[in-house]
Design an enzyme around this catalytic site. Structure first.
Site, PDB file in Angstrom:
ATOM      1  N   HIS A   1      -3.335   2.455   1.838  1.00  0.00           N
ATOM      2  CA  HIS A   1      -3.178   3.560   0.248  1.00  0.00           C
ATOM      3  C   HIS A   1      -4.568   3.848   0.258  1.00  0.00           C
ATOM      4  O   HIS A   1      -5.843   3.532   1.083  1.00  0.00           O
ATOM      5  CB  HIS A   1      -2.842   2.277  -0.774  1.00  0.00           C
ATOM      6  CG  HIS A   1      -3.490   1.436  -0.901  1.00  0.00           C
ATOM      7  ND1 HIS A   1      -3.699   0.101  -0.734  1.00  0.00           N
ATOM      8  CD2 HIS A   1      -4.652   1.504  -1.748  1.00  0.00           C
ATOM      9  CE1 HIS A   1      -4.190  -0.445  -1.027  1.00  0.00           C
ATOM     10  NE2 HIS A   1      -5.589  -0.040  -1.266  1.00  0.00           N
TER      11      HIS A   1
ATOM     12  N   HIS B   1      -0.795  -4.092  -2.477  1.00  0.00           N
ATOM     13  CA  HIS B   1      -1.770  -5.251  -2.220  1.00  0.00           C
ATOM     14  C   HIS B   1      -0.271  -6.692  -1.864  1.00  0.00           C
ATOM     15  O   HIS B   1      -0.982  -7.289  -1.146  1.00  0.00           O
ATOM     16  CB  HIS B   1      -2.664  -5.111  -2.895  1.00  0.00           C
ATOM     17  CG  HIS B   1      -3.521  -4.157  -3.544  1.00  0.00           C
ATOM     18  ND1 HIS B   1      -3.297  -3.477  -3.686  1.00  0.00           N
ATOM     19  CD2 HIS B   1      -4.328  -4.281  -2.751  1.00  0.00           C
ATOM     20  CE1 HIS B   1      -4.751  -2.112  -3.883  1.00  0.00           C
ATOM     21  NE2 HIS B   1      -5.556  -2.625  -3.218  1.00  0.00           N
TER      22      HIS B   1
ATOM     23  N   GLU C   1     -16.645   1.412 -15.205  1.00  0.00           N
ATOM     24  CA  GLU C   1     -16.952   0.434 -14.875  1.00  0.00           C
ATOM     25  C   GLU C   1     -18.392   0.058 -15.191  1.00  0.00           C
ATOM     26  O   GLU C   1     -18.991  -1.600 -16.079  1.00  0.00           O
ATOM     27  CB  GLU C   1     -17.290  -0.053 -13.163  1.00  0.00           C
ATOM     28  CG  GLU C   1     -15.785  -0.059 -13.498  1.00  0.00           C
ATOM     29  CD  GLU C   1     -15.630  -0.505 -11.330  1.00  0.00           C
ATOM     30  OE1 GLU C   1     -16.516  -1.446 -10.963  1.00  0.00           O
ATOM     31  OE2 GLU C   1     -14.396  -0.488 -11.157  1.00  0.00           O
TER      32      GLU C   1
ATOM     33  N   GLU D   1      -6.243  -0.425   3.694  1.00  0.00           N
ATOM     34  CA  GLU D   1      -6.976   1.110   3.234  1.00  0.00           C
ATOM     35  C   GLU D   1      -7.486   1.990   4.016  1.00  0.00           C
ATOM     36  O   GLU D   1      -7.954   1.586   4.563  1.00  0.00           O
ATOM     37  CB  GLU D   1      -8.408   0.294   1.412  1.00  0.00           C
ATOM     38  CG  GLU D   1      -7.402  -0.224   0.649  1.00  0.00           C
ATOM     39  CD  GLU D   1      -8.697  -0.083  -0.564  1.00  0.00           C
ATOM     40  OE1 GLU D   1      -7.980  -0.395  -1.363  1.00  0.00           O
ATOM     41  OE2 GLU D   1      -9.593  -0.974  -0.359  1.00  0.00           O
TER      42      GLU D   1
ATOM     43  N   HIS E   1      -9.000   3.172  -6.876  1.00  0.00           N
ATOM     44  CA  HIS E   1      -8.059   3.451  -5.729  1.00  0.00           C
ATOM     45  C   HIS E   1      -8.058   5.006  -6.650  1.00  0.00           C
ATOM     46  O   HIS E   1      -8.046   4.809  -8.058  1.00  0.00           O
ATOM     47  CB  HIS E   1      -6.995   3.112  -5.709  1.00  0.00           C
ATOM     48  CG  HIS E   1      -7.318   1.842  -5.921  1.00  0.00           C
ATOM     49  ND1 HIS E   1      -6.745   0.784  -6.109  1.00  0.00           N
ATOM     50  CD2 HIS E   1      -7.305   0.980  -4.521  1.00  0.00           C
ATOM     51  CE1 HIS E   1      -7.214  -0.017  -5.551  1.00  0.00           C
ATOM     52  NE2 HIS E   1      -6.807   0.390  -4.573  1.00  0.00           N
TER      53      HIS E   1
END
Length: 197
Positions: free
Chosen positions: A48, A41, A103, A132, A85
């Site tokens: 990615h 990043h 989460e 991304e 990811h």
């Protein structure tokens, strides 16, 4: 797969921290290697694999989340239901289901692929770059949310009109509108014309 926060550094058997690796991909989404998460990043960013989840309730309202203030990337901003990811070698679908549970404390009652989108979004606040190849998923949530406070500061179910209102006054992630717009055909198919997406 171990259940760990995306920002955690799991310990290996010799007591050192293992780096969190992401899959690097080419423009066609073919895996070409791995990179440590934070380095992927750093500007200009390394392309990615990522995923974004959009879950809806029985009324066709979108579940959005406010990212926890402790996140190193885009803390405190609102975004889609879940994003993240895959681990190297992990299927995006499995990663999407895993992270949604980690989460938000719920498993989708339905989760379906909704295509992919490729983008490059610098985040001015952090200086990081989202470069991304993003796998999109739409689905339904019917269980009570149990968000992990280390990951999620708040949640809300919003109609399209409520989202427009919130988007005008609250800060959203740099990638939010890109992934939502890319997922809209699948969202409309899932929620039906009356939901207004």
């Amino acid at each position: 797969m171990p259940i760990t926060p995306a920002t955690a550094t799991p310990s290996s058997s010799n007591g050192t921290a293992d780096a969190i690796l992401l899959e690097l991909v080419d423009e066609n989404g073919v895996t070409i290697g791995t990179a440590e998460k934070l380095s992927a990043h750093q500007p200009p960013g390394k392309l990615h694999r990522a995923f974004s989840v959009f879950l809806f309730d029985e009324r066709g309202r979108l579940l959005i989340q406010q990212r926890a203030l402790g996140k190193y990337h885009s803390p405190g901003v609102w975004s889609n239901t879940c994003c993240g990811h895959p681990y190297p070698g992990e299927a995006p679908f499995a990663a999407a289901a895993r992270r949604t549970y980690e989460e938000l404390g719920v498993s989708p009652s339905l989760l379906a692929e909704a295509g992919t989108v490729r983008y490059n979004h610098p985040d001015p606040a952090s200086g990081l770059v989202e470069q991304e190849y993003n796998h999109l998923f739409v689905g339904l949530v019917q269980a009570e949310l149990r968000p992990d406070p280390e990951e999620v500061a708040g949640t809300a179910f919003v109609s399209p009109a409520e989202l427009t209102e919130r988007h005008a006054k609250d800060t959203f992630s740099a990638w939010f509108m890109t992934v939502l717009d890319a997922a809209r055909p699948a969202v409309r198919e899932l929620t039906g014309p009356s939901a207004g997406w």
